[in-house]
Design a protein around this motif. Structure first.
Motif, PDB file in Angstrom:
ATOM      1  N   PRO A 111       0.802  -1.226   0.000  1.00  0.00           N
ATOM      2  CA  PRO A 111       0.000   0.000   0.000  1.00  0.00           C
ATOM      3  C   PRO A 111       0.837   1.279   0.000  1.00  0.00           C
ATOM      4  CG  PRO A 111      -0.428  -1.328   1.973  1.00  0.00           C
ATOM      5  CD  PRO A 111       0.631  -2.008   1.197  1.00  0.00           C
ATOM      6  N   ILE A 112       2.082   1.182   0.492  1.00  0.00           N
ATOM      7  CA  ILE A 112       2.957   2.348   0.567  1.00  0.00           C
ATOM      8  C   ILE A 112       4.394   1.924   0.285  1.00  0.00           C
ATOM      9  CG2 ILE A 112       1.495   3.539   2.265  1.00  0.00           C
ATOM     10  CD1 ILE A 112       3.585   2.766   4.406  1.00  0.00           C
ATOM     11  N   THR A 113       5.257   2.900   0.093  1.00  0.00           N
ATOM     12  CA  THR A 113       6.687   2.655  -0.042  1.00  0.00           C
ATOM     13  C   THR A 113       7.232   2.308   1.342  1.00  0.00           C
ATOM     14  OG1 THR A 113       6.803   4.231  -1.856  1.00  0.00           O
ATOM     15  CG2 THR A 113       8.882   3.684  -0.747  1.00  0.00           C
ATOM     16  N   CYS A 114       7.929   1.175   1.440  1.00  0.00           N
ATOM     17  CA  CYS A 114       8.407   0.720   2.752  1.00  0.00           C
ATOM     18  C   CYS A 114       9.469  -0.370   2.579  1.00  0.00           C
ATOM     19  CB  CYS A 114       7.244   0.192   3.587  1.00  0.00           C
ATOM     20  SG  CYS A 114       6.342  -1.156   2.810  1.00  0.00           S
ATOM     21  N   THR A 115       9.991  -0.837   3.698  1.00  0.00           N
ATOM     22  CA  THR A 115      10.906  -1.974   3.717  1.00  0.00           C
ATOM     23  C   THR A 115      10.266  -3.079   4.536  1.00  0.00           C
ATOM     24  OG1 THR A 115      12.832  -0.516   3.594  1.00  0.00           O
ATOM     25  CG2 THR A 115      13.214  -2.779   4.354  1.00  0.00           C
ATOM     26  N   ILE A 116      10.085  -4.235   3.921  1.00  0.00           N
ATOM     27  CA  ILE A 116       9.503  -5.373   4.627  1.00  0.00           C
ATOM     28  C   ILE A 116      10.587  -5.970   5.510  1.00  0.00           C
ATOM     29  CG2 ILE A 116       8.495  -7.671   4.362  1.00  0.00           C
ATOM     30  CD1 ILE A 116       7.293  -6.597   1.711  1.00  0.00           C
ATOM     31  N   THR A 117      10.295  -6.048   6.805  1.00  0.00           N
ATOM     32  CA  THR A 117      11.288  -6.535   7.767  1.00  0.00           C
ATOM     33  C   THR A 117      10.989  -7.934   8.279  1.00  0.00           C
ATOM     34  OG1 THR A 117      10.089  -5.433   9.560  1.00  0.00           O
ATOM     35  CG2 THR A 117      11.894  -4.206   8.518  1.00  0.00           C
ATOM     36  N   SER A 118       9.715  -8.338   8.290  1.00  0.00           N
ATOM     37  CA  SER A 118       9.363  -9.693   8.702  1.00  0.00           C
ATOM     38  C   SER A 118       8.030 -10.066   8.078  1.00  0.00           C
ATOM     39  CB  SER A 118       9.304  -9.834  10.227  1.00  0.00           C
ATOM     40  OG  SER A 118       8.254  -9.059  10.753  1.00  0.00           O
ATOM     41  N   VAL A 119       7.774 -11.369   8.031  1.00  0.00           N
ATOM     42  CA  VAL A 119       6.536 -11.866   7.437  1.00  0.00           C
ATOM     43  C   VAL A 119       5.856 -12.825   8.408  1.00  0.00           C
ATOM     44  CG1 VAL A 119       7.316 -11.585   5.057  1.00  0.00           C
ATOM     45  CG2 VAL A 119       7.743 -13.737   6.238  1.00  0.00           C
ATOM     46  N   ASN A 120       4.594 -13.064   8.180  1.00  0.00           N
ATOM     47  CA  ASN A 120       3.799 -13.946   9.031  1.00  0.00           C
ATOM     48  C   ASN A 120       3.976 -15.386   8.537  1.00  0.00           C
ATOM     49  OD1 ASN A 120       1.927 -15.209  10.640  1.00  0.00           O
ATOM     50  ND2 ASN A 120       0.213 -13.913  10.046  1.00  0.00           N
ATOM     51  N   GLU A 121       4.988 -16.057   9.048  1.00  0.00           N
ATOM     52  CA  GLU A 121       5.312 -17.411   8.599  1.00  0.00           C
ATOM     53  C   GLU A 121       4.215 -18.422   8.928  1.00  0.00           C
ATOM     54  OE1 GLU A 121       9.238 -18.283  10.017  1.00  0.00           O
ATOM     55  OE2 GLU A 121      10.112 -16.655   8.829  1.00  0.00           O
TER      56      GLU A 121
END
Length: 173
Positions: A111-121
């Motif tokens: 939805p926005i410019t960002c850095t993905i740091t973790s995911v819902n494994e």
């Protein structure tokens, strides 16, 4: 911390009421009782026209991304979720993953410019968690990714819909 406050509020009220009853029953001097409350900054969830949501922390530096309740319902039973790699810098609108259901498959866009740091494994093992709580950012919820946000991401947020606007948008569809 706000969730702790919400869960403790009924206990604090019961304690206050029982203390007041004890004070009234005895002729002892009144005790000042203060109900437990916390004033927290309001987190606002924003939505895209593609049915993703983002909720930023009060300081606008971190956030959580997921798909909306509306999207989860429209997809039906989710059977597979493709999660992004981490860390991953993305621009607004970039594809960060995919959701497959018994009805269809859809890309998940940032939805926005960002850095993905973790995911819902959890979603890799139990993709149906999206159906149970697509807008839940807790441990068992259906959120997709946690992100760090810079100035551009905060600016992108201004273009998204709040809950009332999103509800109106989905009712038009």
């Amino acid at each position: 911390m706000a969730s702790i406050a919400r869960s403790l509020r009924p206990v604090a009220l019961r304690l206050a009421q029982s203390s007041k009853a004890r004070v009234a029953a005895s002729s002892a001097s009144p005790i000042a009782i203060r109900a437990f409350s916390v004033s927290s900054a309001v987190q606002v969830k924003k939505f895209t026209k593609d049915h993703e949501w983002i909720e930023l922390s009060p300081d606008n530096k971190t956030g959580t991304i997921g798909i909306s309740q509306y999207a989860a319902h429209a997809l039906g039973d989710v059977v597979y979720v493709e999660l992004p790699s981490t860390p991953l810098e993305v621009a607004k609108g970039d594809t960060i993953g995919a959701v497959e259901s018994v009805k269809s498959a859809s890309d998940i866009n940032s939805p926005i410019t960002c850095t993905i740091t973790s995911v819902n494994e959890l979603l890799e093992e139990t993709p149906s968690a999206i159906n149970k709580g697509p807008e839940d950012d807790g441990a068992g919820g259906g959120w997709i990714a946690k992100v760090e946000v810079g100035e551009n991401g905060v600016k992108d947020l201004e273009e998204l819909m709040d809950a009332a606007q999103y509800k109106a948008f989905t009712e038009e569809a």
